[in-house]
Design a protein around this motif. Sequence first.
Motif, PDB file in Angstrom:
ATOM      1  N   TYR A   7       0.831  -1.200   0.000  1.00 23.14           N
ATOM      2  CA  TYR A   7       0.000   0.000   0.000  1.00 23.14           C
ATOM      3  C   TYR A   7       0.869   1.255   0.000  1.00 23.14           C
ATOM      4  O   TYR A   7       0.541   2.240  -0.662  1.00 23.14           O
ATOM      5  CB  TYR A   7      -0.925   0.015   1.215  1.00 23.14           C
ATOM      6  N   LEU A   8       1.978   1.216   0.732  1.00 18.89           N
ATOM      7  CA  LEU A   8       2.889   2.362   0.739  1.00 18.89           C
ATOM      8  C   LEU A   8       3.461   2.610  -0.656  1.00 18.89           C
ATOM      9  O   LEU A   8       3.566   3.762  -1.091  1.00 18.89           O
ATOM     10  CB  LEU A   8       4.022   2.128   1.732  1.00 18.89           C
ATOM     11  N   SER A   9       3.826   1.544  -1.348  1.00 18.55           N
ATOM     12  CA  SER A   9       4.392   1.691  -2.690  1.00 18.55           C
ATOM     13  C   SER A   9       3.384   2.314  -3.647  1.00 18.55           C
ATOM     14  O   SER A   9       3.710   3.233  -4.399  1.00 18.55           O
ATOM     15  CB  SER A   9       4.825   0.329  -3.233  1.00 18.55           C
ATOM     16  N   PHE A  58      -2.724  13.039  -6.056  1.00 13.80           N
ATOM     17  CA  PHE A  58      -2.337  13.095  -4.650  1.00 13.80           C
ATOM     18  C   PHE A  58      -3.451  12.546  -3.751  1.00 13.80           C
ATOM     19  O   PHE A  58      -3.203  11.743  -2.856  1.00 13.80           O
ATOM     20  CB  PHE A  58      -1.996  14.537  -4.255  1.00 13.80           C
ATOM     21  N   LEU A  59      -4.694  12.954  -3.999  1.00 15.26           N
ATOM     22  CA  LEU A  59      -5.809  12.484  -3.172  1.00 15.26           C
ATOM     23  C   LEU A  59      -6.043  10.987  -3.345  1.00 15.26           C
ATOM     24  O   LEU A  59      -6.383  10.296  -2.379  1.00 15.26           O
ATOM     25  CB  LEU A  59      -7.074  13.277  -3.493  1.00 15.26           C
ATOM     26  N   PHE A  60      -5.846  10.463  -4.552  1.00 11.52           N
ATOM     27  CA  PHE A  60      -5.984   9.028  -4.758  1.00 11.52           C
ATOM     28  C   PHE A  60      -4.894   8.272  -3.994  1.00 11.52           C
ATOM     29  O   PHE A  60      -5.146   7.219  -3.413  1.00 11.52           O
ATOM     30  CB  PHE A  60      -5.941   8.688  -6.248  1.00 11.52           C
ATOM     31  N   GLY A  61      -3.689   8.814  -3.961  1.00 13.88           N
ATOM     32  CA  GLY A  61      -2.610   8.205  -3.177  1.00 13.88           C
ATOM     33  C   GLY A  61      -2.928   8.188  -1.699  1.00 13.88           C
ATOM     34  O   GLY A  61      -2.677   7.198  -1.004  1.00 13.88           O
ATOM     35  N   ILE A  62      -3.514   9.275  -1.187  1.00 16.76           N
ATOM     36  CA  ILE A  62      -3.919   9.335   0.226  1.00 16.76           C
ATOM     37  C   ILE A  62      -5.019   8.316   0.495  1.00 16.76           C
ATOM     38  O   ILE A  62      -5.028   7.654   1.537  1.00 16.76           O
ATOM     39  CB  ILE A  62      -4.377  10.761   0.601  1.00 16.76           C
ATOM     40  N   LEU A  65      -5.539  23.083 -15.114  1.00 11.84           N
ATOM     41  CA  LEU A  65      -5.724  21.687 -15.492  1.00 11.84           C
ATOM     42  C   LEU A  65      -4.630  20.809 -14.880  1.00 11.84           C
ATOM     43  O   LEU A  65      -4.918  19.731 -14.344  1.00 11.84           O
ATOM     44  CB  LEU A  65      -5.732  21.559 -17.011  1.00 11.84           C
ATOM     45  N   VAL A  66      -3.392  21.267 -14.936  1.00 14.90           N
ATOM     46  CA  VAL A  66      -2.278  20.518 -14.345  1.00 14.90           C
ATOM     47  C   VAL A  66      -2.464  20.406 -12.831  1.00 14.90           C
ATOM     48  O   VAL A  66      -2.238  19.346 -12.240  1.00 14.90           O
ATOM     49  CB  VAL A  66      -0.928  21.184 -14.692  1.00 14.90           C
ATOM     50  N   ALA A  67      -2.921  21.482 -12.200  1.00 11.27           N
ATOM     51  CA  ALA A  67      -3.138  21.454 -10.752  1.00 11.27           C
ATOM     52  C   ALA A  67      -4.252  20.486 -10.372  1.00 11.27           C
ATOM     53  O   ALA A  67      -4.147  19.753  -9.382  1.00 11.27           O
ATOM     54  CB  ALA A  67      -3.468  22.856 -10.243  1.00 11.27           C
ATOM     55  N   ILE A  68      -5.317  20.431 -11.175  1.00 13.37           N
ATOM     56  CA  ILE A  68      -6.425  19.509 -10.897  1.00 13.37           C
ATOM     57  C   ILE A  68      -5.964  18.060 -11.043  1.00 13.37           C
ATOM     58  O   ILE A  68      -6.287  17.207 -10.209  1.00 13.37           O
ATOM     59  CB  ILE A  68      -7.621  19.816 -11.825  1.00 13.37           C
ATOM     60  N   ILE A  69      -5.193  17.775 -12.075  1.00 19.55           N
ATOM     61  CA  ILE A  69      -4.662  16.416 -12.258  1.00 19.55           C
ATOM     62  C   ILE A  69      -3.750  16.054 -11.092  1.00 19.55           C
ATOM     63  O   ILE A  69      -3.823  14.952 -10.544  1.00 19.55           O
ATOM     64  CB  ILE A  69      -3.935  16.297 -13.606  1.00 19.55           C
ATOM     65  N   GLY A  70      -2.881  16.986 -10.694  1.00 19.98           N
ATOM     66  CA  GLY A  70      -1.977  16.741  -9.571  1.00 19.98           C
ATOM     67  C   GLY A  70      -2.733  16.512  -8.267  1.00 19.98           C
ATOM     68  O   GLY A  70      -2.403  15.597  -7.506  1.00 19.98           O
ATOM     69  N   CYS A  86       1.078   9.752  -5.027  1.00 16.70           N
ATOM     70  CA  CYS A  86       1.279  11.004  -4.286  1.00 16.70           C
ATOM     71  C   CYS A  86       2.452  11.833  -4.822  1.00 16.70           C
ATOM     72  O   CYS A  86       2.332  13.047  -4.949  1.00 16.70           O
ATOM     73  CB  CYS A  86       1.502  10.708  -2.803  1.00 16.70           C
ATOM     74  N   CYS A  87       3.573  11.185  -5.105  1.00 17.33           N
ATOM     75  CA  CYS A  87       4.761  11.937  -5.537  1.00 17.33           C
ATOM     76  C   CYS A  87       4.537  12.682  -6.851  1.00 17.33           C
ATOM     77  O   CYS A  87       4.800  13.890  -6.925  1.00 17.33           O
ATOM     78  CB  CYS A  87       5.966  11.012  -5.618  1.00 17.33           C
TER      79      CYS A  87
END
Length: 161
Positions: free
Chosen positions: A8-10, A50-54, A41-46, A16-17
Motif C-alpha cells: 500500500y505504501l508503494s 495526490f488524493l488518490f494516493g492518500i 488543469l495541471v493542478a487539478i490532475i496533480g 502522491c509523488c
Amino acid sequence: MRSVPRSYLSWAALFCCPGLTLVATAIAVLFWGGNRTATALVAIIGDSLFLFGIYILAQGWIFGNKKRRLIAQGKYVYAEILGFPLDSFLSGKEHPVYQMLCSYKDPATGKEYLFHDGGIALSLDERVATKKVRVYTDPEGDFSDYYIDVASCISVQNEDS
C-alpha cells in the motif's frame, strides 16, 4: 505501532509523488505568469493523483489494523478449502489473479459461512499442504469480519529437492 503494509505504501507513493510534483509545477508556473487554464488543469490532475494516493494509504492502514486486531483477539476457526478460482475482475491477460474460497459450518447453529480472499498472484493448488485454512474472526460477530491466514495451509518446498 500501527503501520501500513508495504504494498500500500508503494502504490500510495506512486500516486502522491507525481501529484505533488504537478501541483508544485502549477504553482510555480502561476507565480511566473503562465497560462492560467493549462496551469489549472495541471493542478487539478496533480490534486487528483495526490488524493488518490492518500485514499490508498488510508485503505492500507484500515486493512492492516483489521488484520492485526483479528489476530490479536486470537479467535479462529478452520475452514475447508473449496478451491482457487481465477478472479476475472482483477486478472489481466498476462498476470492471472486467484481467489481462495473456503467454507465453515458453525457446529452451534449449523449455518455454513463462505470466506474468500482475493489478490493471490499464483494458483496455490499444488502448494496447499492441508485441506483446511485458519480464518481469524471477530469473537462477538457473525463471521462477516474475518481474515484468512493463507500461509497456514501452504507447504514450503525446498527448491533443491
